[in-house]
Design a protein around this motif. Structure first.
Motif, PDB file in Angstrom:
ATOM      1  N   THR A 152       0.841  -1.207   0.000  1.00  0.00           N
ATOM      2  CA  THR A 152       0.000   0.000   0.000  1.00  0.00           C
ATOM      3  C   THR A 152       0.875   1.255   0.000  1.00  0.00           C
ATOM      4  O   THR A 152       0.599   2.220  -0.720  1.00  0.00           O
ATOM      5  N   ARG A 204       3.899   1.438  -1.240  1.00  0.00           N
ATOM      6  CA  ARG A 204       4.482   1.539  -2.582  1.00  0.00           C
ATOM      7  C   ARG A 204       3.460   2.112  -3.566  1.00  0.00           C
ATOM      8  O   ARG A 204       3.816   2.893  -4.442  1.00  0.00           O
ATOM      9  N   LEU A 205       2.194   1.707  -3.404  1.00  0.00           N
ATOM     10  CA  LEU A 205       1.153   2.231  -4.294  1.00  0.00           C
ATOM     11  C   LEU A 205       0.934   3.725  -4.059  1.00  0.00           C
ATOM     12  O   LEU A 205       0.432   4.423  -4.930  1.00  0.00           O
ATOM     13  N   HIS A 206       1.312   4.179  -2.858  1.00  0.00           N
ATOM     14  CA  HIS A 206       1.245   5.613  -2.566  1.00  0.00           C
ATOM     15  C   HIS A 206       2.558   6.310  -2.904  1.00  0.00           C
ATOM     16  O   HIS A 206       2.806   7.425  -2.451  1.00  0.00           O
ATOM     17  N   ARG A 207       3.402   5.630  -3.661  1.00  0.00           N
ATOM     18  CA  ARG A 207       4.663   6.195  -4.158  1.00  0.00           C
ATOM     19  C   ARG A 207       5.655   6.481  -3.044  1.00  0.00           C
ATOM     20  O   ARG A 207       6.520   7.345  -3.181  1.00  0.00           O
TER      21      ARG A 207
END
Lengths: 353, 358
Positions: free
Chosen positions: A147, A149-152
């Motif tokens: 999660t 990583r998905l938020h950069r």
């Protein structure tokens, strides 16, 4: 007390400041927030704008899930979103969470329109859905890391953030278990942790306490209060009013897709309401009530104490000082039902009449 | 761009960890390895008698990979989006900074990677077949690339349909039906179409009057040209497959065969299954001769009975169709992905009936 802060600045100084905020158990001192750092540019003040909803509607085919919702949720406050089942709470939250497009009206979340600027909203908003979905074969830790990583967030930041959040919601022992083995309450904690991964300034919590045991509810309440004290805007939906009463500082009432107006809510403040009175010597209480001039038809007795109908807080205060002056030993003097419940039920009554 | 690729990579990694990796997956790959090993052994034994090199073995393994890949890919990809939605794991991904395009593309790449794993498992056997000799380098390259693209098309169809159809079961079944329509449906349309569209055919037969010859016990003999009988005309009908050969261009197996064919021995016979299938299928392009004259009388002294075309000659005088088929497949896959993406985009304007957004 509110405080201006940018999520990105949070990530950069991943050192002491954050660790201080995100560890269990929550020391009361953590609730006290510091003054905003001087180096925050003025334009970032927009990030703590909270939620503004104006005349929002949304229907599915012929079903009007939300007819007209208008409210604001301020930074630093825990705003309760209250309404019966099917009143449109989840639909409203989905629109705030950039997932659903409203048919009409306008929404601002952290200063941005979720329809035209979903990415800006997503960077600043955390959403805990009412459905407890998770990637079933992934571990709790992996779920939070991905999660992040998905938020950069970068790999290292995601990993540290995951560890912090696992500690924060108390899933340490299950950190490396696949999420499908989690119980309902544990999934709730994971869902809450997931919504906090990117350190959002606006939090949308849809029925966060359902399935939690009493001690976990206390933890949640303390955590939510603390997150609000840090300057975040928090909107909590629930139909369990007693649990909201304990943490909400403001409330939005939603019924049949329409938010109650400020006037109607103000009207409930003066409507008749029962207060429960307990005395050290209960046998003397009826006489004391007669002495201060309360008509017997406004008094009733239940197992927990004596109930007196009072209209408004001023009336209640006057009654209390009269009783104390008359020498009755009052040990407890409080509304019989919570504020939220009283308002909610009163609104429903006026709706029906 | 790098943020796009970064998000794409995260989704790809997540999908591979969540959907693909598991004991069952490795069992499936192991079973496939056993099937290919068995096929390799039997084919190797059979071709070692004929001594024709590894072409047939190579092409057979490639077709096995395509078969297994198209059987497994719909199951892996056909619930990529709606399955996540059912599990309540889609919306929580969509509220992150990953875009719908990254999400759908990442799921597609994961499904494609999973299908390509079959090719990787088959690799030792492919190398073995190439080591047997007589497999042209361009055949290897073309076959592998076209195979990879075809597997990607199935993966794209599955992921795209899973974004369009709300129920996972139906999107998986629809993907299988689409694959079956291309693989088997085209053959059925071709066969039935040809059989249903028949043209009248006139056959003129001119025989030899054997009665006029002298017989010394070894058949009739003639001095000079034999006397001819009156022409005998019969009419019949002929199926017109030449009207329908275009349908076969959409068949993934035939696309693969047509693209990778081209290798023939000095007798004009194909050296692999690609050439055998391609020349056979391409012969359907040649319209049947509807006014046939069989002049046995005139050909009495001729060496052969009419001209015989080798598969290579058929292959050379007909047109290739593989790029049309491949392009239409790629368009189909890309269209499915785009459709699925537009239906998954948030904030959603309309929801599929009866579906929950989370």
């Amino acid at each position: 007390m509110t405080r201006t802060r940018h999520p990105a600045s949070y990530r950069e100084d991943s050192g002491t400041a954050r660790r201080h905020r995100c560890t269990l158990p929550f020391p009361e001192s953590a609730i006290v927030t510091n003054a905003p750092p001087a180096d925050i540019p003025p334009d970032r003040a927009a990030l703590s704008e909270g939620i503004t909803v104006t005349g929002v509607s949304r229907s599915f085919g012929g079903v009007h899930a939300v007819r007209s919702a208008t409210f604001t949720a301020e930074p630093g406050a825990v705003t309760a979103l209250i309404g019966p089942n099917g009143s449109g709470k989840t639909t409203l939250l989905l629109m705030l969470a950039t997932l659903l497009r409203p048919d009409g009206g306008s929404i601002r979340v952290a200063g941005f329109d979720p329809v035209t600027h979903p990415a800006e909203v997503r960077a600043r908003m955390g959403w805990m859905p009412d459905i407890l979905g998770s990637w079933s074969t992934l571990s709790v830790r992996a779920t939070l890391e991905i999660t992040g990583r998905l938020h950069r967030l970068d790999r290292a930041t995601s990993a540290t953030r995951a560890s912090e959040l696992i500690g924060l919601v108390g899933l340490d022992e299950l950190a490396n278990q696949p999420t499908r083995v989690l119980s309902r309450g544990q999934k709730q904690r994971l869902s809450l942790a997931r919504s906090l991964v990117h350190d959002p300034s606006v939090l949308l919590l849809d029925e966060p306490a359902s399935g939690l045991d009493p001690s976990a509810r206390v933890d949640l309440r303390v955590l939510v209060s603390r997150l609000a004290a840090e300057g975040r805007t928090i909107l909590v939906s629930s139909h369990v009013l007693s649990e909201l009463d304990e943490m909400a500082t403001a409330a939005v009432y939603l019924e049949a897709g329409t938010t109650a107006s400020a006037d109607r809510i103000a009207a409930t403040r003066t409507s008749t309401r029962q207060w429960r009175i307990r005395s050290v010597d209960p046998s003397r209480l009826p006489a004391a009530l007669r002495t201060v001039g309360v008509p017997p038809d406004r008094v009733s007795v239940d197992a927990l104490g004596t109930l007196v109908s009072v209209s408004g807080e001023a009336d209640a205060a006057a009654l209390l000082s009269a009783l104390v002056a008359s020498g009755a030993s009052i040990s407890s003097f409080a509304p019989a039902v919570g504020d939220l419940e009283h308002t909610f039920l009163d609104l429903r009554r006026t709706e029906e009449s | 761009m790098s943020t796009f690729l970064g998000g794409l990579g995260t989704v790809l990694g997540l999908e591979l960890r969540q959907r693909v990796r598991g004991v069952a997956w490795y069992v499936l790959l192991g079973t496939f390895a056993l099937v290919v090993a068995g096929a390799t052994l039997m084919l190797w034994l059979s071709i070692s008698y004929a001594n024709t090199g590894g072409g047939y073995l190579f092409s057979t393994i490639i077709f096995l990979v395509l078969l297994l890949g198209t059987l497994v890919a719909p199951a892996l990809s056909g619930n990529a989006i709606n399955g996540d939605r059912d599990a309540g794991a889609l919306a929580t991904t969509q509220v992150t900074l990953v875009s719908t395009g990254q999400l759908v593309l990442g799921k597609f790449l994961a499904a494609w990677t999973a299908a390509l794993a079959f090719l990787v498992v088959a690799l030792p056997f492919l190398i073995f077949s190439v080591a047997l000799g007589a497999v042209a380098a361009d055949t290897i390259v073309t076959a592998v690339i076209v195979l990879a693209i075809e597997l990607g098309v199935v993966a794209a169809l599955g992921v795209g349909l899973s974004g369009v159809i709300p129920r996972p079961l139906f999107s998986v079944v629809t993907t299988y039906l689409a694959v079956a329509a291309l693989s088997i449906g085209t053959l059925i349309v071709f066969t039935l179409g040809g059989a249903a569209t028949q043209s009248p055919m006139k056959t003129t037969y001119i025989g030899i009057d054997y009665e006029a010859g002298t017989d010394f016990g070894a058949g009739p003999q003639f001095d000079g040209p034999p006397p001819c009988l009156d022409p005998m005309i019969t009419t019949s009908t002929q199926p017109r497959y030449d009207y329908y050969w275009g349908v076969l261009a959409a068949n993934p197996y035939l696309v693969l065969a047509d693209a990778a064919a081209g290798s023939f021995d000095r007798n004009g016979n194909p050296t692999d299954l690609f050439g055998a299938i391609a020349s056979g299928v391409r012969s359907a392009q040649i319209p049947p001769d509807l006014d046939v004259t069989i002049d046995e009388c005139a050909m009495y002294d001729a060496k052969g009975m009419g001209e015989y075309e080798t598969p290579e000659q058929v292959y050379d005088r007909t047109v290739p169709t593989w790029f049309v088929g491949l392009a239409s497949h790629v368009l189909l896959g890309a269209g499915a992905l785009l459709w699925g993406t537009s239906r998954t985009r948030t904030p959603a304007r309309k929801l599929p009936k009866g579906s929950r957004i989370a």
